[in-house]
Scaffold this motif. Structure first.
Motif, PDB file in Angstrom:
ATOM      1  N   VAL A 199       0.849  -1.186   0.000  1.00  0.00           N
ATOM      2  CA  VAL A 199       0.000   0.000   0.000  1.00  0.00           C
ATOM      3  C   VAL A 199       0.887   1.240   0.000  1.00  0.00           C
ATOM      4  O   VAL A 199       1.813   1.348   0.808  1.00  0.00           O
ATOM      5  CB  VAL A 199      -0.925   0.012   1.235  1.00  0.00           C
ATOM      6  CG1 VAL A 199      -1.695   1.321   1.319  1.00  0.00           C
ATOM      7  CG2 VAL A 199      -1.882  -1.173   1.188  1.00  0.00           C
ATOM      8  N   ARG A 200       0.597   2.136  -0.888  1.00  0.00           N
ATOM      9  CA  ARG A 200       1.402   3.363  -1.012  1.00  0.00           C
ATOM     10  C   ARG A 200       1.011   4.356   0.075  1.00  0.00           C
ATOM     11  O   ARG A 200      -0.181   4.673   0.259  1.00  0.00           O
ATOM     12  CB  ARG A 200       1.193   3.976  -2.393  1.00  0.00           C
ATOM     13  CG  ARG A 200       2.038   5.203  -2.667  1.00  0.00           C
ATOM     14  CD  ARG A 200       1.950   5.574  -4.136  1.00  0.00           C
ATOM     15  NE  ARG A 200       2.701   6.760  -4.489  1.00  0.00           N
ATOM     16  CZ  ARG A 200       3.316   6.934  -5.648  1.00  0.00           C
ATOM     17  NH1 ARG A 200       3.292   5.977  -6.557  1.00  0.00           N
ATOM     18  NH2 ARG A 200       3.954   8.056  -5.907  1.00  0.00           N
ATOM     19  N   VAL A 201       2.021   4.869   0.782  1.00  0.00           N
ATOM     20  CA  VAL A 201       1.811   5.827   1.872  1.00  0.00           C
ATOM     21  C   VAL A 201       2.847   6.943   1.728  1.00  0.00           C
ATOM     22  O   VAL A 201       4.034   6.663   1.505  1.00  0.00           O
ATOM     23  CB  VAL A 201       1.966   5.149   3.256  1.00  0.00           C
ATOM     24  CG1 VAL A 201       1.876   6.178   4.374  1.00  0.00           C
ATOM     25  CG2 VAL A 201       0.900   4.076   3.444  1.00  0.00           C
ATOM     26  N   GLY A 202       2.426   8.170   1.867  1.00  0.00           N
ATOM     27  CA  GLY A 202       3.346   9.296   1.829  1.00  0.00           C
ATOM     28  C   GLY A 202       4.036   9.472   3.164  1.00  0.00           C
ATOM     29  O   GLY A 202       3.423   9.933   4.123  1.00  0.00           O
ATOM     30  N   ALA A 203       5.307   9.108   3.235  1.00  0.00           N
ATOM     31  CA  ALA A 203       6.023   9.200   4.510  1.00  0.00           C
ATOM     32  C   ALA A 203       6.136  10.638   4.980  1.00  0.00           C
ATOM     33  O   ALA A 203       6.275  10.902   6.177  1.00  0.00           O
ATOM     34  CB  ALA A 203       7.412   8.583   4.381  1.00  0.00           C
ATOM     35  N   GLY A 204       6.074  11.590   4.045  1.00  0.00           N
ATOM     36  CA  GLY A 204       6.183  12.989   4.417  1.00  0.00           C
ATOM     37  C   GLY A 204       4.872  13.720   4.453  1.00  0.00           C
ATOM     38  O   GLY A 204       4.844  14.935   4.674  1.00  0.00           O
ATOM     39  N   ILE A 235       3.968  -1.944   3.315  1.00  0.00           N
ATOM     40  CA  ILE A 235       3.901  -0.518   3.012  1.00  0.00           C
ATOM     41  C   ILE A 235       4.934  -0.175   1.949  1.00  0.00           C
ATOM     42  O   ILE A 235       6.079  -0.622   2.009  1.00  0.00           O
ATOM     43  CB  ILE A 235       4.174   0.330   4.278  1.00  0.00           C
ATOM     44  CG1 ILE A 235       3.156   0.007   5.373  1.00  0.00           C
ATOM     45  CG2 ILE A 235       4.135   1.818   3.939  1.00  0.00           C
ATOM     46  CD1 ILE A 235       3.489   0.658   6.710  1.00  0.00           C
ATOM     47  N   ALA A 236       4.510   0.633   0.974  1.00  0.00           N
ATOM     48  CA  ALA A 236       5.427   1.186  -0.027  1.00  0.00           C
ATOM     49  C   ALA A 236       5.437   2.702   0.163  1.00  0.00           C
ATOM     50  O   ALA A 236       4.456   3.379  -0.147  1.00  0.00           O
ATOM     51  CB  ALA A 236       4.963   0.823  -1.437  1.00  0.00           C
TER      52      ALA A 236
END
Length: 592
Positions: A270-275, A292-293
């Motif tokens: 699942v794509r997650v914006g780390a920022g 997590i990607a």
């Protein structure tokens, strides 16, 4: 009026609230708590419910945070707010800290030998917490995710916003929502991602072609969403807020309180914006063992690169806004110094914008600062601070409008009476920096950090500078501050066609005056020159005269004089007004 001028905080409110927070921390055996400006959506502008930093400290700036220990509370602010913070907080209880020069982890190591530092994981991104954690390695200081202690002591905390959602039509968006969803889904499939979690409201509004009223001045809808690799979207919002939009078989509306359980059921990666996404999202997925990607929110760059319809609409909004600005500036020049105030300036300008019959809201609280108040970079005039505009003042007016076809942001500095030679010198140096950005040509791949020095070089040569970025991104009937594009030493994002940015160098002399000149510009393909290299340039889309009385013409190079004269000639050609404003515009755009 969209704006009011009541002070929303006062310094004396802070100490008792700080005392209550410290008591709550002591009861839980915690040594510190970090209170950010941001909400769970990491927005610059927050709803009243999420204004925890200002409620606790009195500081109302759009960036910063407070680290509360039992014996000291540091309020971390950047260069835009170092004058403002001293006026808004009780410095007997809150200590202003220069940030980012002083990082929170370094400050904590100075103030604590050991201890537990609590934070709300819904209000911080993974990258933010990773950076602090890395900086605390080798110490006995640990970060502890907890519930929000400010919420626990805020007895009359406002309710969450719940306004109705409106559709944003194809005539303005330039692209259907299903087409946008298919593009994002294709991007996810190309990366091998099963879904992307969207937590930025402007991304969701862009993707679904919707707008809202959840945040004053910014027409966004506060919600979360998940877009799947097959282009389906789960939208976490109250059903009653979207019922009137009609059903879309590819969009499933779910209750907001089901978000955590729903993302825990996803199959990864699942794509997650780390920022951009709250750390809590990462924690939920990790606990559920969902792969997590980490990657940028997939909507951000597509939203930033405006299509032809969005650019055309924004240009029309700027023509309309320029007509209002010209009428306002003609009105301002006709006033007698000493007979009007900063609030009069702000209300008059909003009135001229309202006369367009197209203004949906101002795009931010008008910065109307005379004399020394102009040196407060993000000054907000209130009934308590309202200053009479006097002969000899520089009047800094930074303002904008939200129109359904575009968002505007413009700053002009106006002399009240005869400017001094020093004021003219400083203004001209700022103007030279603004022209340098306006005329820039640069190779594809260049980022904002590569261009920022162009705007500062004239000031640097005289030992001067300004403590804010040179420009920020701007949305299309969305946030007036939009990422990821910026003109800043911190921006590594390459500039691309269709990005709209502000071009706003300045100079501020505390206790005396402030100067800023701001136009909006669009990144475009540059005309071929020389050996036909692939280059980009900027198109200016703000059409309001720059005050000729403040320009020291003998300081200008020929190309700078030519740029100003050409710019003013274009304004005279584009902007149509009547009566006294027409006479004013003719004089204001006369060649140097």
């Amino acid at each position: 009026m969209f704006q009011t001028f009541q002070a929303t905080t006062s310094p004396e409110q802070g100490p008792p609230r700080l005392k209550a927070l410290r008591e709550a921390l002591e009861k839980e055996g915690l040594d510190a708590f970090i209170v950010p400006r941001a909400d769970a959506h990491q927005g610059e502008y927050v709803a009243d419910r999420d204004a925890r930093l200002s409620w606790l400290t009195g500081f109302t700036g759009s960036a910063g945070f407070c680290v509360v220990l039992q014996d000291i509370a540091g309020v971390f602010v950047d260069g835009r707010y170092r004058v403002q913070v001293k006026e808004q907080v009780d410095t007997s209880y809150f200590t202003p800290v220069h940030w980012p020069e002083t990082k929170p982890e370094d400050w904590l190591k100075e103030k604590l030998t050991s201890g537990k530092v609590a934070f709300d994981p819904w209000l911080f991104t993974k990258l933010q917490i990773d950076e602090i954690t890395e900086g605390l390695k080798g110490t006995d200081i640990t970060l502890v995710p907890t519930a929000n202690f400010v919420d626990a002591i805020w007895e009359d905390q406002p309710a969450a916003p719940a306004g109705k959602v409106e559709a944003y039509p194809i005539e303005l968006s330039g692209k259907r929502s299903p087409d946008k969803r298919q593009e994002i889904a294709e991007k996810l499939r190309d990366k091998g991602h099963t879904a992307a979690i969207l937590t930025l409201p402007d991304s969701i509004c862009w993707l679904l072609n919707i707008r809202g009223t959840d945040i004053p001045r910014i027409p966004i809808v506060q919600c979360f969403a998940v877009i799947h690799a097959d282009a389906r979207v789960d939208l976490f919002i109250e059903q009653t807020r979207v019922d009137h939009l009609g059903p879309d078989p590819a969009i499933t509306v779910k209750p907001p309180d089901s978000f955590a359980d729903a993302i825990a059921q996803l199959n990864g990666p699942v794509r997650v914006g780390a920022g951009s996404a709250p750390l809590a999202v990462t924690q939920i997925l990790q606990q559920a063992e969902v792969e997590i990607a980490y990657a940028m929110d997939p909507c951000i760059l597509r939203k930033a690169c405006k299509n032809e319809t969005e650019i055309s609409g924004t240009k029309q909004a700027h023509i309309r806004d320029a007509q209002a600005m010209v009428r306002f500036l003609a009105w301002l020049d006709a006033q007698t110094p000493g007979t009007f105030t900063e609030i009069d300036v702000a209300t008059s300008l909003e009135g001229f914008r309202a006369q367009t019959n197209a203004l949906r809201d101002v795009s931010f609280e008008t910065i109307s600062g005379a004399g020394p108040n102009g040196a407060v970079v993000h000054y907000r005039v209130t009934d308590d601070t309202n200053r009479t505009v006097e002969d000899g003042d520089l009047m800094l007016v930074d303002s904008g409008g939200q129109y359904v076809d575009g968002t505007t942001d413009i700053t002009r500095t106006i002399p009240i009476g005869q400017p001094t030679e020093e004021q003219k010198k400083c203004f001209t140096l700022v103007l030279q920096g603004m022209i340098a950005i306006s005329q820039a040509r640069f190779p594809r791949g260049v980022a904002g950090r590569d261009l920022d020095a162009l705007a500062r070089a004239p000031l640097w040569r005289h030992g001067l500078d300004y403590d804010h970025g040179t420009g920020h991104g701007v949305g299309t009937y969305l946030s007036v501050h939009e990422g990821p594009q910026r003109l800043s030493r911190m921006s590594e994002v390459p500039l691309k066609e269709g990005m709209i940015l502000s071009n706003e160098p300045g100079y501020y002399r505390e206790g005396a005056f402030g100067i800023r000149i701001e136009n909006l510009i669009v990144v475009q393909q540059a005309a071929k020159l020389g050996d036909n290299r692939d280059q980009l340039s900027f198109e200016t889309i703000t059409w309001v005269p720059i005050d000729r009385r403040l320009i020291a013409t003998d300081m200008l190079a020929p190309h700078e004089r030519d740029w100003i004269n050409a710019y003013h000639a274009e304004i005279a050609n584009k902007i149509s007004v009547e009566g006294a404003a027409k006479d004013w515009l003719e004089a204001a755009t006369a060649p140097l």
